[in-house]
Design a protein around this motif. Structure first.
Motif, PDB file in Angstrom:
ATOM      1  N   GLU A 187      33.969  40.574  33.816  1.00 25.69           N
ATOM      2  CA  GLU A 187      35.405  41.196  34.088  1.00 25.69           C
ATOM      3  C   GLU A 187      34.983  42.552  34.266  1.00 25.69           C
ATOM      4  O   GLU A 187      34.176  43.163  34.168  1.00 25.69           O
ATOM      5  N   GLN A 201      50.340  45.792  38.452  1.00 21.94           N
ATOM      6  CA  GLN A 201      50.936  44.736  37.766  1.00 21.94           C
ATOM      7  C   GLN A 201      49.861  43.667  37.970  1.00 21.94           C
ATOM      8  O   GLN A 201      49.090  43.759  38.891  1.00 21.94           O
ATOM      9  N   ALA A 202      50.004  42.712  37.023  1.00 18.72           N
ATOM     10  CA  ALA A 202      48.957  41.734  37.007  1.00 18.72           C
ATOM     11  C   ALA A 202      49.172  40.907  38.213  1.00 18.72           C
ATOM     12  O   ALA A 202      50.143  40.710  38.742  1.00 18.72           O
ATOM     13  N   LYS A 222      43.701  41.589  36.050  1.00 17.32           N
ATOM     14  CA  LYS A 222      44.051  40.421  35.325  1.00 17.32           C
ATOM     15  C   LYS A 222      44.958  41.041  34.195  1.00 17.32           C
ATOM     16  O   LYS A 222      45.741  40.259  33.689  1.00 17.32           O
ATOM     17  N   ARG A 223      44.855  42.151  33.322  1.00 19.64           N
ATOM     18  CA  ARG A 223      45.730  42.619  32.633  1.00 19.64           C
ATOM     19  C   ARG A 223      45.391  44.188  32.597  1.00 19.64           C
ATOM     20  O   ARG A 223      44.569  44.974  32.735  1.00 19.64           O
ATOM     21  N   LEU A 224      46.409  44.929  31.747  1.00 13.33           N
ATOM     22  CA  LEU A 224      46.502  46.347  31.566  1.00 13.33           C
ATOM     23  C   LEU A 224      46.263  46.432  30.065  1.00 13.33           C
ATOM     24  O   LEU A 224      46.604  45.862  29.268  1.00 13.33           O
ATOM     25  N   SER A 240      39.743  40.615  37.519  1.00 17.76           N
ATOM     26  CA  SER A 240      38.843  39.579  37.584  1.00 17.76           C
ATOM     27  C   SER A 240      38.244  39.398  38.827  1.00 17.76           C
ATOM     28  O   SER A 240      38.904  39.907  39.981  1.00 17.76           O
TER      29      SER A 240
END
Length: 262
Positions: A187, A201-202, A222-224, A240
């Protein structure tokens, strides 16, 4: 009188020069853009590093002597493969003794139940025999766990990063044995300015260029992170990689480029 007027004029000019409104109008004194974050095309850039989702330092769960470690630094292994094996003769002997004791208590319990059916013993003797059998079974389970810990298997497929111990060494419980990593679960970890939060945003796409390869990769958010660092005013972002990304290793660093400036 003339000297006093000159003094007041000088103080007025100094106060005027220190006015915040004049600071704002002076481009040289205005807020500076963060260096190495904006390109000529308006893109925003930040530095990032590749980290493996599956990464672990495997430690010994018991004290003992290592008799086998099949894999050396850099070698690959599959999930469930043997990574280390300990001399388990003492633990196996304790397990055998506990199993024999469990068999004896089971026979004792059966015998007391037969005598109780003939009213030769009371309920107390039967309950006591049941308690001794439960204790023997519990001790057997403890030694079974210890025997299973004599063999350390791979929790996932990957590669050995570094051996922390060697065969024939005696190690204490909790001692590190191997550092392992799965480079197929990489990652991208980035620290972005917190001011970008409203535009992130994702699923959002961005480019990531590893320094070691120089090949741009199409990555996605992928995420915050869950909080903003109040000292540096930055936010953790995890991205990702594309499924077809090859030749990447954990620890590689690179530059992330966001096409739309947040």
């Amino acid at each position: 009188m003339l000297l006093r007027s000159a003094r007041w004029l000088t103080l007025g000019l100094v106060a005027l020069s220190l006015s915040p409104s004049l600071w704002a109008e002076d481009s040289l004194l205005g807020p500076l853009a963060p260096t190495n974050t904006t390109t000529k095309d308006g893109e925003r850039q930040v530095r990032g590093v590749l980290r493996a989702h599956n990464h672990a330092v495997i430690s010994s769960e018991l004290a003992g002597r290592i008799v086998e470690m099949p894999y050396s630094d850099g070698q690959s292994f599959a999930k469930g493969d043997l990574l280390a094996r300990f001399d388990c003769s003492a633990y196996q002997a304790q397990l055998n003794a506990a199993q024999a004791a469990a068999r004896a208590t089971r026979e004792e319990l059966n015998h007391n139940k037969q005598l109780a059916a003939l009213n030769s013993v009371g309920r107390f003797e039967v309950a006591l025999a049941e308690a001794r059998q439960a204790q023997a079974q519990a001790e057997t389970q403890v030694y079974q766990v210890q025997v299973r810990r004599c063999s350390v298997t791979a929790p996932f497929a990957g590669n050995v990063v570094q051996r922390r111990a060697q065969p024939h060494e005696s190690v204490a419980s909790g001692a590190p044995l191997l550092e392992v990593v799965d480079n197929t679960t990489l990652e991208i970890y980035l620290l972005v300015p917190s001011s970008w939060l409203s535009r992130l945003q994702a699923g959002q796409a961005f480019d990531f260029i590893p320094d070691e390869t120089g090949k741009p990769l199409k990555a996605r958010i992928k995420r915050l992170g869950a909080r903003i660092d109040e000292g540096s005013q930055t936010l953790l972002l995890i991205g990702s990689l594309p499924e077809d990304a090859k030749g990447l290793l954990a620890g590689m660093s690179g530059t992330a480029q966001f096409q739309e400036a947040p």
